[in-house]
Design an enzyme around this catalytic site. Structure first.
Site, PDB file in Angstrom:
ATOM      1  N   THR A 190      10.651  -6.446  -1.677  1.00 50.87           N
ATOM      2  CA  THR A 190      10.360  -5.564  -0.823  1.00 50.87           C
ATOM      3  C   THR A 190      10.532  -4.063  -0.913  1.00 50.87           C
ATOM      4  OG1 THR A 190      13.219  -4.739  -0.994  1.00 50.87           O
ATOM      5  CG2 THR A 190      12.295  -6.611   0.464  1.00 50.87           C
ATOM      6  N   ASP A 191      10.086  -2.861  -0.295  1.00 48.42           N
ATOM      7  CA  ASP A 191      10.294  -1.507   0.083  1.00 48.42           C
ATOM      8  C   ASP A 191      11.620  -0.568  -0.004  1.00 48.42           C
ATOM      9  OD1 ASP A 191      10.711  -1.517   2.268  1.00 48.42           O
ATOM     10  OD2 ASP A 191       8.448  -0.976   3.034  1.00 48.42           O
TER      11      ASP A 191
END
Length: 151
Positions: free
Chosen positions: A18-19
């Site tokens: 994920t970011d």
């Protein structure tokens, strides 16, 4: 042998996927597609050494390479760390030297993303088109999509 064993796979989204906002970063989807394809081949019974050059335990480099010549993706909803994904693969032979795999990613029974990756068989030395490797042919046939389609 039931095709569902190698065409319906599962994974959990990890924090590293994920970011900073906690949502899956777009490029991860293609990595997951390729990993799912590799896992599907292994579940079917093909070893990485039969398909991929440079694999450990590969005594002979495969004569055929399968470069990706097209890919696309559509994102339907955010995918977050901890989400359990069901990944359905739908392989399709296009002609004697190419095939594509459609991927559908579901989270909580909702479609989260679709992707498509198209491969072309080429001779690893000459780089010219050639027939698909026997193992890929068998995998396509066993997946129930052995028919020839249009590209």
């Amino acid at each position: 042998m039931n095709p569902e064993n190698w065409l319906l796979l599962r994974r959990v989204v990890r924090f590293g996927d994920t970011d900073a906002a906690g949502v899956m970063h777009f490029h991860q989807l293609f990595r997951w597609c390729h990993e799912a394809w590799e896992e599907s081949l292994e579940q079917y019974g093909l070893t990485p050494a039969e398909i991929f050059p440079g694999s450990r335990k590969s005594e002979v480099t495969p004569e055929v390479a399968l470069p990706i010549i097209h890919c696309q993706a559509d994102f339907r909803r955010p995918i977050h760390s901890g989400d359990a994904l069901a990944m359905e693969l739908r392989p399709e032979r296009l002609n004697p030297n190419s095939f594509q795999v459609h991927f559908e990613f579901r989270c909580e029974e909702q479609i989260a993303a679709h992707a498509l990756i198209r491969h072309l068989a080429i001779n690893a030395k000459t780089r010219h088109r050639c027939a698909l490797p026997e193992g890929i042919d068998r995998w396509l046939e066993a997946s129930g999509v052995g028919k020839i389609g249009s590209i």
